[in-house]
Design an enzyme around this catalytic site. Structure first.
Site, PDB file in Angstrom:
ATOM      1  N   LYS A  37       0.846  -1.190   0.000  1.00 25.45           N
ATOM      2  CA  LYS A  37       0.000   0.000   0.000  1.00 25.45           C
ATOM      3  C   LYS A  37       0.885   1.245   0.000  1.00 25.45           C
ATOM      4  O   LYS A  37       1.879   1.311   0.727  1.00 25.45           O
ATOM      5  CB  LYS A  37      -0.899  -0.024   1.239  1.00 25.45           C
ATOM      6  N   SER A 109      -9.584   1.741   3.091  1.00 26.45           N
ATOM      7  CA  SER A 109      -8.728   2.458   2.164  1.00 26.45           C
ATOM      8  C   SER A 109      -7.743   1.577   1.415  1.00 26.45           C
ATOM      9  O   SER A 109      -7.138   2.020   0.443  1.00 26.45           O
ATOM     10  CB  SER A 109      -7.954   3.546   2.920  1.00 26.45           C
ATOM     11  N   SER A 133      -9.918  -0.349   7.207  1.00 31.75           N
ATOM     12  CA  SER A 133      -9.314  -0.211   5.881  1.00 31.75           C
ATOM     13  C   SER A 133      -8.667  -1.466   5.331  1.00 31.75           C
ATOM     14  O   SER A 133      -8.338  -1.517   4.151  1.00 31.75           O
ATOM     15  CB  SER A 133      -8.284   0.927   5.897  1.00 31.75           C
TER      16      SER A 133
END
Length: 390
Positions: A37, A109, A133
């Site tokens: 990420k 996210s 997330s």
């Protein structure tokens, strides 16, 4: 090793180098590939946090460096909901789309993380979880997500661009629990033993009206599966915690991004900018009150987990919504999407409890198993035994 060729129709990848960072040849994770990420600092790789705004440099990620030493190879960086402040996957680079349902959100996210795993482009993905997330995109993309106990020594957030230091966690997503367990064992040097669930006490947290009929039935089906293994399941209450969660996260996020917010045109998307401005406007007394509420909620959760071995809850309120959809229809009527999602997942990041999101019998609807603080391996052992059960 070269980066494999594949299309990126879902806009999951933020950065793909010509050659991956190859892990140690003889480590316990040798042969596994992972995506990262785009909040994790990696020397020589850009970090944009999926925003056009400028962001602080967090330094090098301790966790990525460890995974490479253990043998896993990093294939590239993935997009996220802008600066991790959201649950759909919207960002400053056109957003990320669901891996197999065009026009629908993958969740956020850690949106790109879930997509790269769901499409088989990597073996596992590194994500972060501040309010859901990891677990939300895992549930909506039909994969597994693990949020460890807060400040778990194996899952360092050092070198990760924060959103809320109080609530931030780092963790993996994978297509199966076995891969998550392999990574956990490599990082901890321990052994995760499958636990079939016989004799355990499960608290079922399924608040009336908070989910739609599909999610309710999927969660109850999972509960029946636990009962068939010899577990006892009992409904339990737990409050909505957003009155503590939101002030803490928004005030801390505003501090993280203070330099960009001082610019005449910060570069954030309108919703992100409005949320960060809201955080800036909070007074210290409001934030202190939120922390006091958090302490009270933590006491409630701790008490609950003295009576139950694990909690079972839905991970999402509905199947994946449409891109741009702001509300969802659930038992109590139309509810803002953000609130409907976060009130299910935020308690366990706000309070730091280890949580695993698992697929259910309903496609793209997941459930959560929540364990006691520090009992991550026991929780993963139960999840391992339940693989494919739902």
């Amino acid at each position: 090793m070269t980066v494999p060729e594949f299309s990126d129709l879902q806009r999951a990848w933020a950065y793909r180098p010509a050659s991956p960072l190859t892990g140690a040849a003889t480590g316990p994770l040798s042969g596994l590939t992972f995506s990262v990420k785009d909040l994790f600092g990696m020397p020589g790789w850009p970090l944009a946090a999926s925003t056009r705004a400028r962001v602080p440099d967090p330094g090098e990620s301790v966790l990525v460096r460890r995974l490479l030493k253990l043998g896993a190879s990093a294939m590239g960086k993935t997009h996220l909901h802008e600066v991790a402040l959201g649950i759909t996957g919207n960002n400053g680079f056109s957003g990320t789309e669901h891996p197999t349902l065009p026009g629908r959100v993958p969740g956020g996210s850690s949106s790109g993380a879930a997509v790269t795993v769901a499409l088989g482009q990597v073996d596992f993905a590194l994500g972060t979880d501040t309010g859901g997330s990891i677990r939300v995109p895992a549930a909506w993309c039909g994969v597994v997500g693990y949020k460890p106990t807060k400040d778990h020594p194996a899952w360092s957030t050092e070198g990760v661009l924060p959103l809320s230091p109080t609530c931030d966690h780092a963790g993996p997503l994978a297509r199966d629990v076995a891969t998550v367990v392999r990574v956990q064992e490599a990082l901890t040097g321990g052994k995760v033993d499958a636990e079939n669930g016989a004799g355990i006490k499960v608290g079922l947290w399924l608040p009336e009206g908070w989910v739609d009929a599909e999610v309710r039935e999927a969660t109850r089906t999972f509960a029946r599966g636990l009962e068939s293994r010899g577990a006892t399941v009992e409904a339990v209450p737990f409050p909505e915690v957003l009155d503590a969660y939101s002030p803490i996260v928004l005030s801390e996020a505003a501090r993280v991004h203070a330099e960009a917010l001082a610019d005449e045109d910060p570069g954030f998307l309108p919703f992100t900018l409005a949320s960060l401005r809201q955080g800036q406007a909070l007074g210290q007394a409001e934030v202190d009150a939120a922390f006091a509420r958090r302490a009270a909620y933590r006491a409630q959760l701790d008490e609950l987990l003295t009576r139950f071995d694990v909690l079972l809850a839905p991970a999402v309120p509905t199947p994946p919504p449409l891109i741009g959809q702001d509300e969802v229809e659930i038992g109590e009527g139309n509810v803002p999407l953000r609130r409907a999602v976060l009130r299910l997942t935020a308690p366990f990041s706000l309070l730091g409890a280890p949580t695993v999101a698992l697929p259910s019998t309903t496609p793209f609807v997941g459930v959560q198993l929540v364990g006691r603080h520090g009992e991550d391996d026991r929780l993963l052992g139960l999840a391992l035994a339940l693989e494919g059960e739902a």
